[in-house]
Design an enzyme around this catalytic site. Structure first.
Site, PDB file in Angstrom:
ATOM      1  N   CYS A  32      24.506  92.774  47.240  1.00  6.94           N
ATOM      2  CA  CYS A  32      24.927  91.448  47.681  1.00  6.94           C
ATOM      3  C   CYS A  32      26.337  91.499  48.258  1.00  6.94           C
ATOM      4  O   CYS A  32      27.285  91.867  47.568  1.00  6.94           O
ATOM      5  CB  CYS A  32      24.891  90.458  46.515  1.00  6.94           C
ATOM      6  N   HIS A  79      26.588  86.107  40.692  1.00 12.18           N
ATOM      7  CA  HIS A  79      25.537  86.083  41.702  1.00 12.18           C
ATOM      8  C   HIS A  79      24.495  84.989  41.460  1.00 12.18           C
ATOM      9  O   HIS A  79      23.933  84.428  42.396  1.00 12.18           O
ATOM     10  CB  HIS A  79      24.861  87.459  41.737  1.00 12.18           C
ATOM     11  N   ASN A 119      23.606  75.643  53.244  1.00 10.27           N
ATOM     12  CA  ASN A 119      22.158  75.743  53.375  1.00 10.27           C
ATOM     13  C   ASN A 119      21.661  76.354  52.084  1.00 10.27           C
ATOM     14  O   ASN A 119      22.165  77.393  51.658  1.00 10.27           O
ATOM     15  CB  ASN A 119      21.768  76.667  54.530  1.00 10.27           C
ATOM     16  N   HIS A 130      23.424  84.325  46.879  1.00  6.28           N
ATOM     17  CA  HIS A 130      24.665  84.104  46.131  1.00  6.28           C
ATOM     18  C   HIS A 130      25.217  82.698  46.457  1.00  6.28           C
ATOM     19  O   HIS A 130      25.271  82.320  47.628  1.00  6.28           O
ATOM     20  CB  HIS A 130      25.677  85.180  46.543  1.00  6.28           C
ATOM     21  N   HIS A 132      26.996  79.921  47.849  1.00  8.33           N
ATOM     22  CA  HIS A 132      28.054  79.863  48.864  1.00  8.33           C
ATOM     23  C   HIS A 132      27.750  78.788  49.890  1.00  8.33           C
ATOM     24  O   HIS A 132      26.620  78.309  49.991  1.00  8.33           O
ATOM     25  CB  HIS A 132      28.203  81.215  49.573  1.00  8.33           C
ATOM     26  N   GLN A 134      29.393  77.250  53.984  1.00  4.49           N
ATOM     27  CA  GLN A 134      30.012  77.724  55.225  1.00  4.49           C
ATOM     28  C   GLN A 134      30.860  76.617  55.825  1.00  4.49           C
ATOM     29  O   GLN A 134      30.696  75.438  55.487  1.00  4.49           O
ATOM     30  CB  GLN A 134      28.936  78.109  56.234  1.00  4.49           C
TER      31      GLN A 134
HETATM   32 ZN    ZN Z   1      25.875  88.042  44.854  1.00  3.23          ZN
END
Ligand code: ZN
Ligand code: ZN
Ligand code: ZN
Length: 304
Positions: A32, A79, A119, A130, A132, A134
């Site tokens: 990852c 993660h 998204n 993971h 996150h 943007q």
């Molecule tokens: Zn990760």
């Protein structure tokens, strides 16, 4: 480098970011790129052994200087989990990171509009699991922001303030609320479980918010996402978008709100954009917002 082309007939910009075809696509857990770089482990995008929230330039940017920006915001170094499972303090800290990036990117000459988004789920094309989000810094004001600005003009006042007032009066589509923030399904929602999270006070952007408002915004967003996950007892795919005032030279306008566009209609069925949506630009919805709101409100209460 991306290329911008103006579609004359459609009256809007199209961005060609063809290098993005080489993006990392659903790597195995061990590889990852958003994990920290652990001693003895593979090198990732983040060259430290532990972190709270990390922001860096997207390696496969849709926009880059001197014509916009694209950044990745990693919510946690662990993660597994999601925005909903972050500790409340971390979700609150994320609001400050968003605010900082809006300020910094918004101050750039080549950025007219800053959009923070997430998204979530393979259903909306996620390539990394993971947790996150943007940020895009657009070198122009995109059509949805333009339309929201046009709504202010049409109504002769802040459209978001006016709509929130009528949602609170009606009440049937309200999902949850706190002192500073209201979550509701919009009166004319397109997606079955579309939701909008709005600051009660008129705030053009995160920069105008009081510290308490940022904390309460994080709380409302987490409550909503937990409710989404509880709704069909499965991780709920969505596109989450933070709408704020444009940052270019033109008169500002805008009222901070966070919109969620989830593609699920039922636990298994996805809504596809087909003939009418693509060919006419007219959305045909299969559910009534008031009914979806009842189910989602219940799920939010359950997930508390
Ligand atoms: Zn990760
Ligand atoms: Zn307003
Ligand atoms: Zn909006």
């Amino acid at each position: 480098m991306s290329e911008l082309r103006f579609d004359e007939l459609g009256g809007e910009q199209v961005v060609y970011a063809i290098h993005r075809q080489d993006r990392t696509f659903l790597p195995s857990r061990e590889r990852c790129p958003l994990d920290p770089t652990r001693p003895g482990g593979p090198e990732t995008e983040i060259p430290v052994p532990a972190f709270e929230i990390a922001v860096f330039d997207n390696r496969f940017p849709a926009f880059e200087a001197p014509s916009g920006a694209a950044e990745v915001v990693v919510y946690t170094d662990s993660h597994d989990g999601s925005f909903a499972t972050l500790a409340p303090e971390r979700a609150e800290a994320l609001m400050w990171v968003w605010r900082h990036r809006y300020q910094e990117l918004g101050a750039r000459e080549d950025v007219e509009y800053v959009m923070i988004f997430e998204n979530r789920g393979v259903e909306v094309g996620v390539t990394l699991h993971h947790p996150h989000g943007q940020i895009y810094g657009y070198p122009f004001v995109p059509p949805i922001a333009e339309r929201e600005r046009a709504a202010d003009q049409r109504l002769g006042e802040c459209a978001t303030c006016a709509l929130l007032r009528s949602e609170l009066e009606d009440g049937r589509r309200v999902l949850c609320e706190n002192e500073s923030v209201v979550a509701h399904i919009p009166y004319a929602a397109r997606w079955a479980f579309e939701a909008r999270v709005t600051l009660r006070a008129h705030r053009a952007s995160l920069l105008d918010c009081e510290p308490d408002e940022l904390r309460l915004l994080a709380g409302a967003l987490q409550a909503l996402v937990r409710g989404y996950d509880a709704l069909f007892a499965r991780p709920f795919p969505y596109v989450m978008v933070v709408h704020q005032a444009p940052t270019g030279a033109q008169p500002a306008g805008g009222h901070l709100h966070v919109d969620f566009y989830p593609p699920l209609r039922t636990a298994e069925k996805l809504k596809y954009l087909a003939g009418s949506e693509q060919g006419a630009g007219t959305f045909i919805a299969d559910t009534v917002p008031e009914e979806s709101a009842g189910a989602l409100r219940e799920a939010i209460a359950r997930a508390k």
